[in-house]
Design a protein around this motif. Structure first.
Motif, PDB file in Angstrom:
ATOM      1  N   LYS A 174       0.165  -5.050  -4.927  1.00 13.79           N
ATOM      2  CA  LYS A 174      -0.087  -3.664  -5.302  1.00 13.79           C
ATOM      3  C   LYS A 174      -0.877  -3.599  -6.604  1.00 13.79           C
TER       4      LYS A 174
ATOM      5  N   ASP B  44       4.884  -8.764  -3.339  1.00 10.11           N
ATOM      6  CA  ASP B  44       4.439  -7.472  -2.832  1.00 10.11           C
ATOM      7  C   ASP B  44       3.864  -6.614  -3.951  1.00 10.11           C
TER       8      ASP B  44
ATOM      9  N   SER C 147       5.721  -0.625   3.409  1.00 12.49           N
ATOM     10  CA  SER C 147       6.504  -0.841   2.184  1.00 12.49           C
ATOM     11  C   SER C 147       7.770   0.004   2.153  1.00 12.49           C
TER      12      SER C 147
ATOM     13  N   SER D 252       3.543 -10.760   1.990  1.00 15.01           N
ATOM     14  CA  SER D 252       4.914 -10.777   1.459  1.00 15.01           C
ATOM     15  C   SER D 252       5.937 -10.212   2.432  1.00 15.01           C
ATOM     16  N   LYS D 253       5.497  -9.387   3.381  1.00 20.43           N
ATOM     17  CA  LYS D 253       6.443  -8.647   4.218  1.00 20.43           C
ATOM     18  C   LYS D 253       7.349  -9.535   5.079  1.00 20.43           C
TER      19      LYS D 253
ATOM     20  N   ALA E  35       0.061  -8.149  -0.265  1.00 22.75           N
ATOM     21  CA  ALA E  35       1.220  -7.325   0.090  1.00 22.75           C
ATOM     22  C   ALA E  35       1.631  -7.559   1.536  1.00 22.75           C
TER      23      ALA E  35
ATOM     24  N   ALA F 122       1.424  -3.241   7.811  1.00 20.09           N
ATOM     25  CA  ALA F 122       0.814  -3.922   6.667  1.00 20.09           C
ATOM     26  C   ALA F 122      -0.426  -4.699   7.094  1.00 20.09           C
TER      27      ALA F 122
ATOM     28  N   ARG G  67       9.694  -9.244  -3.263  1.00 20.68           N
ATOM     29  CA  ARG G  67       9.387  -7.987  -3.973  1.00 20.68           C
ATOM     30  C   ARG G  67       8.319  -8.235  -5.033  1.00 20.68           C
TER      31      ARG G  67
END
Length: 402
Positions: free
Chosen positions: A121, A117, A33, A97-98, A94, A185, A114
């Motif tokens: 979280k 992600d 992140s 999403s990267k 998460a 991740a 964002r």
């Protein structure tokens, strides 16, 4: 070896392996992140042409989404009794999403990445914290949360450090750095799936009822809600770390070195989180938390007055210390005050109120920055931190560990 060092080593050996595993899960995800987030404010402003207010809005919505989502995942973890499943789902979201960050070709796609992600979280946060509270012995609660927070924060400074090295090696290729962030991740998600075991928790009669019932929320108790109120005011003073990066940029820090802001801040955070948590186990939560608020005020005043990168660095050190003295401690306070079968709901409720405060804080910070300047942003934070200091004094009994 000194007596203090020997005592610290004994405590570390007594912390269950599940806490260590969850700490390394957090470490890997934070490496990923922060490789992205350490560059994102500069990327948004310098490459995509966003304003400081837009950065504040994006960060505020993203972070508050994460915090507000925790109320629902926390409640579900109590209702279903499945904390690990929900935590793993959050880490998986998460990780998914990267890849969107390097593929994004517009501001909208970056915002979407964002957002996903931070939903991840939010889904993992409360169940993971409740799982730590379930695993940790009561006498080691502060140390356990401090250790998890410290390992998490090691990732938070390793990530920006790697981002700096990759930016220098690739001649400021943002997308290449974003692609490298995918690997840790994926490893983080695999680790929680295969290395963490969920203990059985005794459930009170009627605990399987939906925890957002008024009768269940009342069971959280007055001490818990005092802690939540203090945390909400405190969160108003703690806007996104994106503004720390923008502060350093305003005093001359180059684009490639922007992630060093998070390296400095998170290195201090990592070094102080575990000692602060262990200290709160021995001396009580209130004094340690008061020290953390005082450190935030000092950080704000230093950053407001800064005119050189040396003073910015001093402010970052103080900011990192305040994080180490407060963040794990707030989690320990929830574990201290919420019933065992409602810990997920307790962590979720705390993050609901702090999530709303976080959104307001980043929007206010961005507006003050654009209209007045960074001095107004950090000055307002200091004033709000002072209010939370008063709140700690008024709610002193709630901050005493059982």
């Amino acid at each position: 070896m000194t007596e203090t060092a020997m005592r610290r080593e004994r405590v570390l050996r007594q912390i269950p392996s599940g806490i260590w595993a969850l700490g390394f899960v957090s470490l890997l995800m934070d490496v990923s992140s922060e490789m992205i987030h350490g560059l994102l404010p500069v990327y948004l402003v310098g490459v995509m042409g966003a304003s400081a207010l837009a950065v504040g809005a994006i960060e505020g919505v993203a972070e508050s989404t994460a915090l507000i989502t925790r109320i629902f995942s926390g409640v579900l973890s109590d209702w279903l009794g499945k904390r690990k499943l929900l935590a793993a789902l959050g880490y998986g979201l998460a990780a998914a999403s990267k890849p969107i960050f390097p593929l994004a070709n517009s501001l909208g796609w970056v915002v979407a990445a964002r957002f996903i992600d931070r939903i991840g979280k939010g889904v993992r946060g409360a169940p993971r914290d409740a799982l730590i509270a379930d695993i940790a012995p009561e006498k080691l609660r502060g140390a356990s949360f401090g250790l998890r927070q410290a390992l998490d924060t090691v990732g938070a400074f390793l990530g920006p450090g790697l981002a700096v090295l990759l930016m220098l090696a690739s001649r400021n290729d943002f997308r290449l750095v974003f692609w490298w962030a995918v690997l840790p991740a994926v490893l983080s998600t695999a680790l929680i799936v295969f290395a963490v075991r969920e203990p059985k928790v005794a459930r009170a009669k009627g605990a399987a009822r939906f925890p957002l019932r008024p009768s269940e929320l009342r069971r959280l108790g007055t001490r818990f809600w005092i802690v939540a109120a203090i945390a909400a005011v405190f969160s108003l003073a703690r806007f996104s770390e994106a503004f720390l990066i923008l502060r350093a940029r305003s005093d001359g820090l180059g684009e490639a070195y922007a992630p060093l802001v998070l390296v400095v801040m998170n290195l201090v955070y990592a070094l102080s989180a575990y000692p602060a948590g262990a200290l709160s186990d021995r001396l009580g939560r209130r004094g340690v938390f008061l020290a953390g608020i005082a450190l935030l005020i000092a950080a704000d005043l230093t950053l407001a007055a800064a005119g050189t990168l040396v003073w910015v660095a001093a402010g970052l050190v103080l900011w990192g210390l305040h994080m180490g003295f407060t963040q794990g401690l707030l989690s320990a306070l929830v574990a201290d005050t919420a019933p065992a079968d409602l810990r997920g709901t307790g962590f979720g409720a705390l993050n609901l109120v702090t999530g709303v405060a976080a959104l307001a804080a980043s929007l206010i910070a961005g507006a003050l920055w654009d209209r007045v300047g960074p001095q107004a942003t950090f000055g307002a934070s200091a004033a709000l931190a002072l209010l939370s200091l008063i709140g700690v004094g008024l709610g002193a009994r709630a901050l005493k560990a059982p």
